[in-house]
Write a protein that holds these residues in place. Sequence first.
Motif, PDB file in Angstrom:
ATOM      1  N   VAL A  49       0.818  -1.213   0.000  1.00  0.00           N
ATOM      2  CA  VAL A  49       0.000   0.000   0.000  1.00  0.00           C
ATOM      3  C   VAL A  49       0.854   1.266   0.000  1.00  0.00           C
ATOM      4  CG1 VAL A  49      -1.798   1.269   1.243  1.00  0.00           C
ATOM      5  CG2 VAL A  49      -1.843  -1.229   1.198  1.00  0.00           C
ATOM      6  N   HIS A  50       1.949   1.253   0.737  1.00  0.00           N
ATOM      7  CA  HIS A  50       2.814   2.434   0.862  1.00  0.00           C
ATOM      8  C   HIS A  50       4.248   2.086   0.464  1.00  0.00           C
ATOM      9  CE1 HIS A  50      -0.417   4.417   3.127  1.00  0.00           C
ATOM     10  NE2 HIS A  50      -0.516   3.320   3.850  1.00  0.00           N
ATOM     11  N   PRO A  51       4.496   1.699  -0.781  1.00  0.00           N
ATOM     12  CA  PRO A  51       5.861   1.297  -1.162  1.00  0.00           C
ATOM     13  C   PRO A  51       6.882   2.415  -1.062  1.00  0.00           C
ATOM     14  CG  PRO A  51       4.460   1.549  -3.103  1.00  0.00           C
ATOM     15  CD  PRO A  51       3.560   1.660  -1.913  1.00  0.00           C
ATOM     16  N   ASP A  52       6.406   3.663  -1.067  1.00  0.00           N
ATOM     17  CA  ASP A  52       7.331   4.792  -1.013  1.00  0.00           C
ATOM     18  C   ASP A  52       7.592   5.287   0.400  1.00  0.00           C
ATOM     19  OD1 ASP A  52       4.673   5.508  -0.862  1.00  0.00           O
ATOM     20  OD2 ASP A  52       5.017   7.542  -1.598  1.00  0.00           O
ATOM     21  N   ARG A  53       6.945   4.690   1.382  1.00  0.00           N
ATOM     22  CA  ARG A  53       7.099   5.152   2.763  1.00  0.00           C
ATOM     23  C   ARG A  53       8.072   4.251   3.519  1.00  0.00           C
ATOM     24  NH1 ARG A  53       3.383   8.854   4.729  1.00  0.00           N
ATOM     25  NH2 ARG A  53       4.829   8.849   6.486  1.00  0.00           N
ATOM     26  N   LEU A  54       9.364   4.510   3.326  1.00  0.00           N
ATOM     27  CA  LEU A  54      10.366   3.729   4.042  1.00  0.00           C
ATOM     28  C   LEU A  54      10.295   3.971   5.542  1.00  0.00           C
ATOM     29  CD1 LEU A  54      13.547   3.998   1.784  1.00  0.00           C
ATOM     30  CD2 LEU A  54      11.891   2.144   1.936  1.00  0.00           C
ATOM     31  N   ASP A  55       9.776   5.142   5.919  1.00  0.00           N
ATOM     32  CA  ASP A  55       9.668   5.418   7.348  1.00  0.00           C
ATOM     33  C   ASP A  55       8.658   4.477   8.010  1.00  0.00           C
ATOM     34  OD1 ASP A  55       7.744   6.743   5.734  1.00  0.00           O
ATOM     35  OD2 ASP A  55       7.149   7.977   7.440  1.00  0.00           O
ATOM     36  N   TYR A  56       7.621   4.064   7.263  1.00  0.00           N
ATOM     37  CA  TYR A  56       6.674   3.082   7.793  1.00  0.00           C
ATOM     38  C   TYR A  56       7.362   1.745   7.997  1.00  0.00           C
ATOM     39  CZ  TYR A  56       2.555   6.061   6.993  1.00  0.00           C
ATOM     40  OH  TYR A  56       1.621   7.056   7.045  1.00  0.00           O
ATOM     41  N   VAL A  57       8.162   1.359   6.995  1.00  0.00           N
ATOM     42  CA  VAL A  57       8.876   0.080   7.081  1.00  0.00           C
ATOM     43  C   VAL A  57       9.810   0.086   8.279  1.00  0.00           C
ATOM     44  CG1 VAL A  57      10.469  -1.475   5.905  1.00  0.00           C
ATOM     45  CG2 VAL A  57       8.715  -0.270   4.596  1.00  0.00           C
ATOM     46  N   ASP A  58      10.561   1.165   8.428  1.00  0.00           N
ATOM     47  CA  ASP A  58      11.495   1.275   9.551  1.00  0.00           C
ATOM     48  C   ASP A  58      10.747   1.306  10.883  1.00  0.00           C
ATOM     49  OD1 ASP A  58      14.177   1.187  10.036  1.00  0.00           O
ATOM     50  OD2 ASP A  58      14.401   3.352  10.226  1.00  0.00           O
ATOM     51  N   GLN A  59       9.578   1.938  10.870  1.00  0.00           N
ATOM     52  CA  GLN A  59       8.783   2.021  12.090  1.00  0.00           C
ATOM     53  C   GLN A  59       8.310   0.639  12.524  1.00  0.00           C
ATOM     54  OE1 GLN A  59       5.377   4.550  11.689  1.00  0.00           O
ATOM     55  NE2 GLN A  59       4.666   4.234  13.773  1.00  0.00           N
ATOM     56  N   ILE A  60       7.972  -0.202  11.561  1.00  0.00           N
ATOM     57  CA  ILE A  60       7.544  -1.554  11.902  1.00  0.00           C
ATOM     58  C   ILE A  60       8.695  -2.327  12.538  1.00  0.00           C
ATOM     59  CG2 ILE A  60       6.784  -3.763  10.923  1.00  0.00           C
ATOM     60  CD1 ILE A  60       5.303  -2.120   8.799  1.00  0.00           C
ATOM     61  N   LEU A  61       9.879  -2.174  11.972  1.00  0.00           N
ATOM     62  CA  LEU A  61      11.033  -2.889  12.510  1.00  0.00           C
ATOM     63  C   LEU A  61      11.366  -2.410  13.924  1.00  0.00           C
ATOM     64  CD1 LEU A  61      13.333  -2.990   9.362  1.00  0.00           C
ATOM     65  CD2 LEU A  61      11.848  -4.787  10.251  1.00  0.00           C
ATOM     66  N   LEU A  62      11.325  -1.103  14.130  1.00  0.00           N
ATOM     67  CA  LEU A  62      11.606  -0.567  15.471  1.00  0.00           C
ATOM     68  C   LEU A  62      11.269   0.911  15.495  1.00  0.00           C
ATOM     69  CD1 LEU A  62      12.694  -0.759  18.316  1.00  0.00           C
ATOM     70  CD2 LEU A  62      14.964  -0.360  17.421  1.00  0.00           C
ATOM     71  N   THR A  63      10.105   1.257  16.056  1.00  0.00           N
ATOM     72  CA  THR A  63       9.708   2.654  16.153  1.00  0.00           C
ATOM     73  C   THR A  63      10.187   3.265  17.451  1.00  0.00           C
ATOM     74  OG1 THR A  63       7.756   2.314  14.787  1.00  0.00           O
ATOM     75  CG2 THR A  63       7.740   4.212  16.245  1.00  0.00           C
ATOM     76  N   ASN A  64       9.992   2.564  18.538  1.00  0.00           N
ATOM     77  CA  ASN A  64      10.253   3.130  19.854  1.00  0.00           C
ATOM     78  C   ASN A  64      11.732   3.013  20.204  1.00  0.00           C
ATOM     79  OD1 ASN A  64      10.261   3.985  22.452  1.00  0.00           O
ATOM     80  ND2 ASN A  64       8.699   2.564  23.169  1.00  0.00           N
ATOM     81  N   PRO A  65      12.485   4.107  20.274  1.00  0.00           N
ATOM     82  CA  PRO A  65      13.919   4.026  20.582  1.00  0.00           C
ATOM     83  C   PRO A  65      14.189   3.494  21.972  1.00  0.00           C
ATOM     84  CG  PRO A  65      13.157   6.310  20.658  1.00  0.00           C
ATOM     85  CD  PRO A  65      12.031   5.504  20.107  1.00  0.00           C
ATOM     86  N   LEU A  66      13.216   3.580  22.870  1.00  0.00           N
ATOM     87  CA  LEU A  66      13.440   3.080  24.223  1.00  0.00           C
ATOM     88  C   LEU A  66      13.669   1.580  24.237  1.00  0.00           C
ATOM     89  CD1 LEU A  66      10.758   5.086  26.228  1.00  0.00           C
ATOM     90  CD2 LEU A  66      13.209   5.478  26.162  1.00  0.00           C
ATOM     91  N   SER A  67      13.109   0.904  23.228  1.00  0.00           N
ATOM     92  CA  SER A  67      13.268  -0.548  23.229  1.00  0.00           C
ATOM     93  C   SER A  67      14.721  -0.956  23.067  1.00  0.00           C
ATOM     94  CB  SER A  67      12.438  -1.161  22.106  1.00  0.00           C
ATOM     95  OG  SER A  67      12.879  -0.686  20.859  1.00  0.00           O
TER      96      SER A  67
END
Length: 791
Positions: free
Chosen positions: A359-377
Amino acid sequence: MISDGVVEDEEKWLSAGIAGLQQNAFHMHRALDSNNLKDALKYSAQMLSELCTSRLSPHKYYELYMRAFDELRKLEIFFKEETSRGCSIVELYELVQHAGNILPRLYLLCTAGSVYIKSKEAPAKDVLKDLVEMCRGIQHPLRGLFLRSYLSQVSRDKLPDIGSEYEGDADTVTDAVEFVLQNFTEMNKLWVRMQHQGPAREKDKRGKERGELRDLVGKNLHVLSQIEGVDLEMYKEIVLPRVLEQIVNCKDELAQYCLMDCIIQVFPDEYHLQTLETLLNACPQLQASVDVKTVLSRLMERLSNYAASGPEVLPEFFQVEAFAKLNSAIGKVVEAQENMPIAGVVTLYASLLTFTLQVHPDRLDYVDQILLTNPLSMIALAIVDNHILFASTVLGMICVKLQFAVAGACVRKLSGGEKLDDSKATKQIVALLSAPLEKYKDIDTALKLSNYPRIMECLSDRTHREMANVIVQNIMKNKTCISTAEKVDALFELIKGLIRDLDGDTHDEMLDEDFIEEQNSVARLIQMLHSDDPEKMLKVFVMLMFNLDTVESLLIYPPMIDYALVRRLERQDESVSGDEVPTTPKKIFQLVTQTIEALASIPVPELALGLYLQCAEAANDRDLEPVAYEFFTQAYILYEEEIKDSKTQYSAKLLKKPDQCRAVYACSHLFWLDDHDNIKDGERVLLCLKRALRIANAVQQMANATRGSSGSALLFIEILNKYLYFYEKGVSQITVESIHDLTKLIRNEMQGDASPSDPAADSFLASTLRYIQFQKDKGGAVGDKYMLITD
C-alpha cells in the motif's frame, strides 16, 4: 482418544438408524405415490425420529442427516403438488404440527414453511420469524444445530432480498438480515454449549467434534454476504456490530477464532477496509487463548491483495488511515496477550510489513517504524541478561506514562535477551526481513533502514545465516550493484553470519556442503561490488579487505582477487600507460599482496602460487613492469620453498613421464600468442611438440618392456589436439603431413594386438575426429584448411 469398541458401537448405531430411516422412507414413498397425505406425514415423522439419537458423533450424525435431507426434498415436492391440487397451504402448515415428537414436527414445519413462503399466501418475513422462533424448541446442541442448518438451507433462496420475488411492501431486506442474524445467534449458542456438556476428561474430544461443525454456523455469515441488499451502510450499522457482539459475548475460544476468520473470508474487501476500526477493536476483546495473530494476518493478507488489484483502490486505504489502525491494533493485541510467543509477534509484524510494502511502497519510514519505532526498546538490548526483567518493567512504565506508539512492539518482544531459534519464529522472522527485499528488489533500500540490522541482531546464529543467504540471493537475482565503501560495510554487517565462525555446537551440526555453498555465495557476491570511479573502487576494495580480514575460506580469496585485478583494472583507460598510470592500481596490487601472503601462511602455497601468477599477468597487462617482476619473484620463491608435489616441478625434471610430456607440450603456448606479433616462434612451438612426442613414445616403449603390452594412446591424442590448435592458428611449421602421420600413428597404436582397451582414449579420439569434420562442414577460411586433412 475414542476406543475401538466405541467406534464399532457407533457404526452399529448408524447402521440401525439408516435402516430405520430407509424403511420408513419406503412407506412414505408408497404413500406419496398414492397421494395419501396422512400416511405420508405419519411415515415421514417416523423417519425423522431417527434423528433424535444422541449416540452418534457429529460426523456420523451428518451421514444420517444427509439421508433424511434427501427424503425431505422429495416430501417438499409432494407438498407443492398438493397445493396445486387444491390443498390449502395454511392447513398443511398447521397439519404438520400434529406430529408427536418435537424434532420431526419442526423438520416438517420447516419443509412446509418453505412451500408456504413460495406460495406467497403470507408475507415471507412472518413465516421466517415463526420458523426461527419455533426452532427454539430444540435445545440439544447437536440436534438443534442440524435443524437450524436445515432451516437455513431451505430458506436461503426465499429471503425478501432486493430484486427477489419475495420483496414487497411488507417485506424488506432488513427482515431477511434479521432472520439470518437470529438463526446465527441461536446456532452459535448451541455450538458453544456443546463444549460444556459431558465429562471433563472428554473436553478435547468435544473440541474436535465442535471443529467439525464450524461450517454449519459459518454458513449463516456466508448467506448474509450473499444478500444483495446488504450494502456497506447496512453492513457497517447492523450486520458487523451484531455479529461481533455475539462473537465477543460468547467468550468461547473456538467460536471466536472460527467466526472472526469467517467474517474476514466471506465479506468483501472494501467492507473490511471501511469498517477496519470496528473489526480491529474487537480483537483485543477476544479470549487470551484465541489465535488472534492468524486472524489479523489473514485480514492484512486480504487487504494487501485488494490493494494489489489496482491503483484506483489505494486512495481508500489512505482515506481510512489503514496503516495506523493496523499498527495500533497489533500493538494492543501484543500488549493484551502477554504470553504470545515470539513467533506470533513476528508473524503479525511480517504481515503488517507485507501490507505496508503493497500500500505504501514509497514510505520507508513506515517500514522502519515496523522494525523498530520506539527508541526506548533499544535500552533493553543493551541491558545485561540479569537486568532484563527490570529493564522491561521500566520500559513498560515509561511507555504507559508517555503513551508511546506501540509499533515497536516487535523488537521490544525480541529484546528479552533470548535469540530467535525455534522453527516457527525462524520462518516468520525470515519472512519479515525478506519482505522489503522482495518488494523493492534493491538491497540499497534495506540498507537505508536503520533498524534492519537491529532486528538481525535478535536472530540466532542459524537464523542469521539463513537470512544472510536470502540477502545474497536477492542481490544476485536482481543484479544489484554495490558502489560505495559505506554500503559494502553495511552489507557485510548484515551477512556476517556467512563469513564469521559460529558457536561451536552449531558449527558441528552444519554439513560441509552447506558451508561450501555459503562460501560460494559470498564469492559470487564479490563480483557485484563495482564503481566506475577508480578512487571509489579502491575504497570499496579496502572495505572488502577489512570485512574479510578474519575469513579463512579458500573459496573466497580467488574471486576477491579476480574482482580487484580482472573485473576492475581491465575497465580502466587502456590508453594510459607507463608513468601515466594512476596510483590506484598500484595500491590495489599492494592490498592484493597482503591477501596472498595471508594465504601462504595458512598454508595453501599452491593457491597462493596461482594468485601470484595471476597478479603478475594483470600487472604486466597494465605495463607495471616492476610490480609484475615482484609478483613473479614471489611466485618462484614460494615455488622453491613450499611446493613439494612432483607434478609441479620443472617440466624436464618431473618424475613421471606422462607429466613431463604434458608439461612440455603446454610450454608450446609460451612461444605463440595471437595478440603479440613479437611472440610468434613457430620453430620453438614445433620443437616443444616433437619433444613431447618423443617422451610419449618413450612411455609406450617402457610399457612394452615392463608389462608386455603397449600403453594407452591418450598422450598421442592430446598432442594431436595441440597440433590441430596451432595448425588452425596458422603456424606454418605445423603441416598437414605431420597431422596425417600423427593420426596414423595413433590408429596403429590403438589397433595393435598388444594395445589395451582404453575407453577414455577411444572417446577422446572420436571427439577429436568429430571436431575436424565440424570444421570442414563449417566452411570458410578455417574450413578450407581442414579440408586438406584426410583420414
